[in-house]
Design a protein around this motif. Sequence first.
Motif, short mmCIF file in Angstrom:
data_model
loop_
_atom_site.label_atom_id
_atom_site.label_comp_id
_atom_site.label_asym_id
_atom_site.label_seq_id
_atom_site.Cartn_x
_atom_site.Cartn_y
_atom_site.Cartn_z
N GLY A 134 8.23 12.46 -2.57
CA GLY A 134 8.19 13.10 -1.26
C GLY A 134 7.15 14.20 -1.13
O GLY A 134 7.14 14.93 -0.13
N THR A 135 6.25 14.32 -2.10
CA THR A 135 5.24 15.39 -2.07
C THR A 135 3.86 14.89 -1.66
O THR A 135 2.88 15.61 -1.77
CB THR A 135 5.12 16.05 -3.45
N SER A 136 3.78 13.63 -1.18
CA SER A 136 2.48 13.05 -0.82
C SER A 136 1.80 13.85 0.29
O SER A 136 2.44 14.33 1.22
CB SER A 136 2.67 11.61 -0.37
N LYS A 137 0.48 13.97 0.19
CA LYS A 137 -0.33 14.67 1.18
C LYS A 137 -1.22 13.72 1.97
O LYS A 137 -2.09 14.16 2.72
CB LYS A 137 -1.21 15.72 0.48
N VAL A 138 -1.02 12.42 1.79
CA VAL A 138 -1.87 11.43 2.45
C VAL A 138 -1.02 10.56 3.37
O VAL A 138 0.21 10.54 3.27
CB VAL A 138 -2.63 10.56 1.42
N ILE A 146 -0.43 3.59 -1.97
CA ILE A 146 -1.15 4.35 -3.00
C ILE A 146 -1.28 3.50 -4.25
O ILE A 146 -2.34 3.44 -4.88
CB ILE A 146 -0.41 5.68 -3.31
N ALA A 147 -0.21 2.81 -4.63
CA ALA A 147 -0.23 1.95 -5.82
C ALA A 147 -1.28 0.86 -5.68
O ALA A 147 -1.99 0.54 -6.65
CB ALA A 147 1.15 1.34 -6.06
N LYS A 168 -10.64 11.50 -3.97
CA LYS A 168 -10.71 12.24 -2.70
C LYS A 168 -11.41 11.41 -1.63
O LYS A 168 -10.98 11.37 -0.46
CB LYS A 168 -11.43 13.57 -2.90
N LYS A 169 -12.46 10.73 -2.03
CA LYS A 169 -13.20 9.90 -1.08
C LYS A 169 -12.33 8.73 -0.62
O LYS A 169 -12.28 8.41 0.58
CB LYS A 169 -14.47 9.40 -1.73
N ALA A 170 -11.65 8.09 -1.56
CA ALA A 170 -10.82 6.93 -1.24
C ALA A 170 -9.65 7.28 -0.30
O ALA A 170 -9.25 6.48 0.54
CB ALA A 170 -10.29 6.30 -2.52
#
Length: 419
Positions: A329-333, A340-341, A414-416
Amino acid sequence: MSYLFTSESVSEGHPDKVADQISDALLDNFLAWDPESKVACETLVTTGQVVVAGEVKTKTYIDVQTIIRGVINRIGYTKAEYMFDGNSCGIFSSIHEQSPDINQGVVRKKKEDQGAGDQGMMFGYATNETGNYLPLSLDIAHELVYQLAEIRREGKVMKYLRPDSKSQVTIEYKDDGTPLRVHTIVVSTQHDDFDKDEKKMLDTIKKDVINILIPRVKKQFDKQVQSMFDGKIKYHVNPTGKFVIGGPHGDSGLTGRKIIVDTYGGRGAHGGGAFSGKDPSKVDRSAAYAARHIAKNMVAAGVADEMLVQVSYAIGVAKPVGLYVNTYGTSKVSESDSEIAKKIEKMFDLRPAMIEKVYGLRKPIYSETAAYGHMGRQPRTVDKTFLSFNSKPDKKMTVHLFRWEELDRVAEIKKAFRL
């Protein structure tokens, strides 16, 4: 409301860690002379005795006795009164050829098609609560036993110290998961029987731990962590009483029995496979390093404050059978954990042969991993010399340690993720 979380660590003189260091020293020597060696080496240590067993496929010969005695003496077991010392302990070796049934599942004509050395699942974890992306409780626990060993080697204070020791650290957290303070510190250290008055002896050890060891440990951390060492810490120093009998004489040691100390101190998860004594074709080790590298770089890039990465394999199959991500639950995206996986699968090649290549895992880099944790360590380049046992010149090598701890994919991540 706050909550408590605890991690432990053990010193290089702990019997299980003695076993790990012997197994990894043998592995390093095999790899130094034959980088393609396949090694699975287990060690048992007990009173006056070392037993090594396992499977090896190699083109080289190594002097098992000389290597083992060198490890034990370096750790500090050099006195007969310890009932276990490098010069006089018995050594029994039962190392034999690797099973051809396993070998046929690993070796391929194309190196990149190399199959996994076993089935299983491996985990990598990272949290941004410390500078090295380890849980704070484990970070401090490692530092306690490391500094204790340094004090022992220096021989200027606490001259009664012996090699075996354990630590345990409890951190108090806020409800939002932020570390608040160091709640409890447990230190158990082996020592000489230096005073007939046991209470006086234990009082001296406790006073020295609080006044000598703790200030050295605090200095290794930034001001924010230092402020968490307040005047309310509960200390338990040798809480069972005197600790003169220790090391392999006090308790037998086995390779692979400190897998939580080796990884994340109970945070995240563990697939169950040990590391030491295994060459990198064993994904128990190599894939765990790769998963840590992924999790650390993802957290460092700001994808999440905390991340767990699981990768799983079938024996003899190169491509992982599964990849899982949990950001707690800490995702920033904007992407979900499953998305993400999927991005990780595209960005990182997790075939065993490619993991070996990316992190330089066919080099003799493993002895340094066998005490004070495999994760959170400082990547560095060192020179090593491996003694020859067959009239050849000694081998001098420059190797790069802990490459899975490098933050070399942050910009790409970061770019992805448009961060």
